[in-house]
Design a protein around this motif. Structure first.
Motif, short mmCIF file in Angstrom:
data_model
loop_
_atom_site.label_atom_id
_atom_site.label_comp_id
_atom_site.label_asym_id
_atom_site.label_seq_id
_atom_site.Cartn_x
_atom_site.Cartn_y
_atom_site.Cartn_z
N VAL A 34 -4.05 3.76 -1.74
CA VAL A 34 -3.72 2.99 -2.92
C VAL A 34 -3.19 1.61 -2.26
CG1 VAL A 34 -2.78 2.23 -4.98
CG2 VAL A 34 -3.53 4.69 -4.48
N LEU A 75 -4.52 -6.46 -12.24
CA LEU A 75 -3.30 -6.39 -12.68
C LEU A 75 -2.77 -7.46 -13.59
CD1 LEU A 75 -1.58 -5.08 -9.32
CD2 LEU A 75 -2.39 -3.78 -11.01
N THR A 91 4.30 3.46 -11.06
CA THR A 91 4.28 1.90 -10.98
C THR A 91 5.78 1.52 -11.49
OG1 THR A 91 3.37 -0.17 -11.15
CG2 THR A 91 2.97 1.46 -13.00
N ASN A 134 -4.69 -7.45 -8.03
CA ASN A 134 -5.77 -6.29 -8.18
C ASN A 134 -4.98 -5.08 -7.47
OD1 ASN A 134 -8.10 -7.85 -9.32
ND2 ASN A 134 -8.01 -8.92 -7.20
N LEU A 135 -5.49 -3.85 -8.24
CA LEU A 135 -5.39 -2.82 -7.75
C LEU A 135 -6.56 -1.97 -6.83
CD1 LEU A 135 -3.33 -0.28 -7.35
CD2 LEU A 135 -4.29 0.70 -9.67
N TYR A 136 -6.13 -1.41 -5.69
CA TYR A 136 -7.69 -0.87 -4.90
C TYR A 136 -7.34 0.34 -4.74
CZ TYR A 136 -7.83 -5.96 -4.00
OH TYR A 136 -7.71 -7.36 -4.26
N GLN A 165 4.59 -3.12 -8.51
CA GLN A 165 4.69 -2.11 -7.47
C GLN A 165 4.37 -0.84 -7.58
OE1 GLN A 165 6.15 -3.10 -4.29
NE2 GLN A 165 5.91 -5.20 -5.14
N PHE A 166 3.72 -0.20 -6.40
CA PHE A 166 3.31 1.25 -6.77
C PHE A 166 4.02 2.15 -5.59
CE2 PHE A 166 0.15 -1.69 -8.72
CZ PHE A 166 -0.08 -1.02 -9.86
N TRP A 173 -2.42 -2.88 -3.31
CA TRP A 173 -2.46 -3.93 -4.40
C TRP A 173 -2.11 -5.30 -3.89
CZ3 TRP A 173 0.88 -0.16 -3.39
CH2 TRP A 173 2.29 -0.39 -2.91
N ASP A 174 -2.47 -6.11 -4.62
CA ASP A 174 -1.93 -7.55 -4.30
C ASP A 174 -1.38 -8.21 -5.51
OD1 ASP A 174 -4.12 -8.15 -5.68
OD2 ASP A 174 -5.18 -9.06 -3.91
N HIS A 190 0.86 -1.17 0.03
CA HIS A 190 0.05 0.14 0.03
C HIS A 190 0.86 1.31 -0.07
CE1 HIS A 190 1.13 -0.04 4.22
NE2 HIS A 190 0.68 1.21 4.35
#
Length: 135
Positions: free
Chosen positions: A12, A36, A51, A18-20, A41-42, A14-15, A3
């Motif tokens: 923000v 994704l 990213t 998915n991006l949340y 990575q973000f 992510w796993d 996150h």
């Protein structure tokens, strides 16, 4: 799950798939906004989202600040002067953006960091689009 929090308080996360996004910064309203295609990575850089993945692929998310369901478009950031093979992290400290890689630590003034790659001769894409929101 990774996150990052933008300066405006948006969360923000992510796993692997998915991006949340949470507009309030709260876990209670964290909602999926895109699938994704591979592990990414973000990082928050001020109120912007970048990213990176595989080598020197560094992109800025454009227009991702809502739950519209529209694809999220990314523009490739020009990394000229930051020659590296594998990017590890991106952070904003003061008015400089630092990029850590396997070959060293590079930095640019934030005002100079937001330049984008122009057309390339090798057919490599200068943009990326993530779509297929889960809702």
């Amino acid at each position: 799950m990774g996150h990052t929090i933008l300066e405006n308080g948006k969360l923000v996360a992510w796993d692997d798939t998915n991006l949340y996004l949470s507009l309030s910064g709260s876990l209670e309203d964290l909602r999926p906004i895109a699938k994704l295609p591979f592990r990414m990575q973000f990082r928050a850089v001020g109120n912007r989202l970048v990213t990176f993945f595989g080598g020197n692929n560094l992109f800025e998310a454009m227009e991702f600040n809502d739950y519209s369901g529209d694809p999220i478009n990314f523009k490739r950031i020009d990394t000229q002067g930051m020659e590296f093979a594998d990017l590890n992290d991106v952070r904003l400290f003061g008015e400089r953006v630092f990029v850590a890689s396997n070959t060293g630590l590079f930095f640019k003034a934030e005002s100079d960091f937001w330049t984008y790659v122009k057309g390339t001769d090798d057919g490599e894409s200068n943009s990326l689009s993530l779509g297929d929101a889960l809702e």
